[in-house]
Write a protein that holds these residues in place. Structure first.
Motif, mmCIF file in Angstrom:
data_model
loop_
_atom_site.group_PDB
_atom_site.id
_atom_site.type_symbol
_atom_site.label_atom_id
_atom_site.label_comp_id
_atom_site.label_asym_id
_atom_site.label_seq_id
_atom_site.Cartn_x
_atom_site.Cartn_y
_atom_site.Cartn_z
ATOM 1 N N SER A 102 -5.252 2.500 7.779
ATOM 2 C CA SER A 102 -6.121 2.344 6.478
ATOM 3 C C SER A 102 -4.825 2.342 5.442
ATOM 4 C CB SER A 102 -6.877 3.419 6.454
ATOM 5 O OG SER A 102 -8.461 2.692 7.707
ATOM 6 N N GLY A 104 -3.586 3.907 2.697
ATOM 7 C CA GLY A 104 -3.653 5.415 2.125
ATOM 8 C C GLY A 104 -3.910 5.847 0.303
ATOM 9 N N GLY A 105 -3.442 4.540 -0.301
ATOM 10 C CA GLY A 105 -3.154 5.249 -1.971
ATOM 11 C C GLY A 105 -4.628 4.643 -2.557
ATOM 12 N N GLU A 106 -4.674 5.100 -3.568
ATOM 13 C CA GLU A 106 -5.705 4.931 -4.673
ATOM 14 C C GLU A 106 -5.869 4.137 -5.571
ATOM 15 O OE1 GLU A 106 -7.097 9.241 -4.491
ATOM 16 O OE2 GLU A 106 -7.135 8.975 -3.348
ATOM 17 N N GLY A 107 -6.439 4.078 -6.309
ATOM 18 C CA GLY A 107 -6.864 3.133 -7.632
ATOM 19 C C GLY A 107 -5.530 1.826 -8.125
ATOM 20 N N LYS A 110 -4.260 0.765 -4.922
ATOM 21 C CA LYS A 110 -4.943 0.074 -3.590
ATOM 22 C C LYS A 110 -5.404 -1.220 -4.129
ATOM 23 C CE LYS A 110 -8.608 1.287 -0.814
ATOM 24 N NZ LYS A 110 -9.054 2.582 -0.218
ATOM 25 N N SER A 111 -5.833 -1.612 -5.481
ATOM 26 C CA SER A 111 -5.978 -2.791 -5.615
ATOM 27 C C SER A 111 -4.799 -3.797 -5.296
ATOM 28 C CB SER A 111 -7.072 -2.702 -7.353
ATOM 29 O OG SER A 111 -7.900 -1.578 -7.378
ATOM 30 N N TYR A 113 -2.868 -3.717 -3.405
ATOM 31 C CA TYR A 113 -2.787 -3.730 -1.428
ATOM 32 C C TYR A 113 -3.545 -4.996 -1.448
ATOM 33 C CZ TYR A 113 -2.963 -3.041 2.630
ATOM 34 O OH TYR A 113 -2.582 -3.065 4.234
ATOM 35 N N TYR A 174 1.445 5.001 6.201
ATOM 36 C CA TYR A 174 0.202 5.467 7.043
ATOM 37 C C TYR A 174 -0.030 5.584 8.563
ATOM 38 C CZ TYR A 174 -0.338 4.996 1.897
ATOM 39 O OH TYR A 174 -0.350 5.196 0.769
#
Length: 176
Positions: A102, A104-107, A110-111, A113, A174
Motif C-alpha cells: 500500500s 503510505g503517503g498522504e494528502g 497520495k492523490s 500517486y 513502502y
C-alpha cells in the motif's frame, strides 16, 4: 501468395483474444497466492528497470524510423514487445508470491500517486490491442496504416512505460 489483407485477417482473432485474455488472466493471477512460496521481493526494481529501458528504446525506435533506419526500428520494436512480455511475467510472479504494497503517503502526494497509478493501469490495458494492431499493420506491409496508428500507440506506450517507473519509485519506500 499471402496478401496484406490475408495477414491482417489471420491475426485479427489473435489480437482480439490476447487483448481480452491478457488483462483477464493478469487480474485473476493477481489474486492467486502461491502458498509457501518465497516472496520474489527482488522483482519490482527489475521490472521497473525494464519499463525504463522500454521507454528509452521506444524513443530510439522513433528516432530510427525518422532517420529511415527501418531494420533498426523493427528490431527495437520487437525488443520493446519482448521486454513488455518479460515485465508482465515478472509482475504476475511477484504478485503471486508477495502481498500487495500500500502507498503510505498522504494528502496531495497520495492523490498524485493514485492518478498516476490508475491512468497507468487503464492505459496498460488499452495499449495491448494498440501494440498488436500496430505490429500487424507492419507485418502486412500496410505502412500507411501502421504509421497512422503508431502515432496513437507510441505516446500511450511511452506513458505506460514511464509511469511504471514513477509508480515504482513512489511506492518503493513502502515495500516491506
Amino acid at each position: 501468395m499471402e496478401t496484406t489483407n490475408d495477414v491482417e485477417k489471420k491475426y485479427k482473432l489473435w489480437i482480439i483474444l490476447l487483448s481480452i485474455a491478457i488483462p483477464l488472466v493478469v487480474a485473476i493471477l493477481f489474486r492467486v497466492k502461491i502458498e509457501g512460496a518465497t516472496p520474489l521481493m527482488f522483482l519490482p526494481p527489475i521490472y521497473a528497470t525494464i519499463n525504463g529501458i522500454t521507454a528509452v528504446l521506444l524513443i530510439a525506435a522513433v528516432i530510427a524510423i525518422k532517420n529511415k533506419k527501418v531494420k533498426l526500428h523493427e528490431n527495437l520494436m520487437k525488443t520493446c514487445i519482448g521486454l513488455s512480455v518479460a515485465f508482465l511475467g515478472m509482475y504476475v510472479a511477484y504478485h503471486m508470491t508477495s502481498e500487495s504494497t500500500s502507498f503510505g503517503g498522504e494528502g496531495i502526494i497520495k492523490s498524485i500517486y493514485l492518478f498516476i497509478l490508475i491512468t497507468h493501469i487503464v492505459l496498460s490495458i488499452a495499449i495491448i490491442p494498440l501494440v498488436l494492431i500496430t505490429y500487424v499493420k507492419a507485418l502486412a506491409k500496410r505502412f500507411d496504416k501502421h504509421k497512422k496508428i503508431a502515432k496513437i500507440t507510441f505516446p500511450i506506450w511511452l506513458y505506460v512505460a514511464i509511469t511504471g517507473v514513477v509508480v515504482y519509485v513512489m511506492i518503493s519506500p513502502y515495500y516491506a
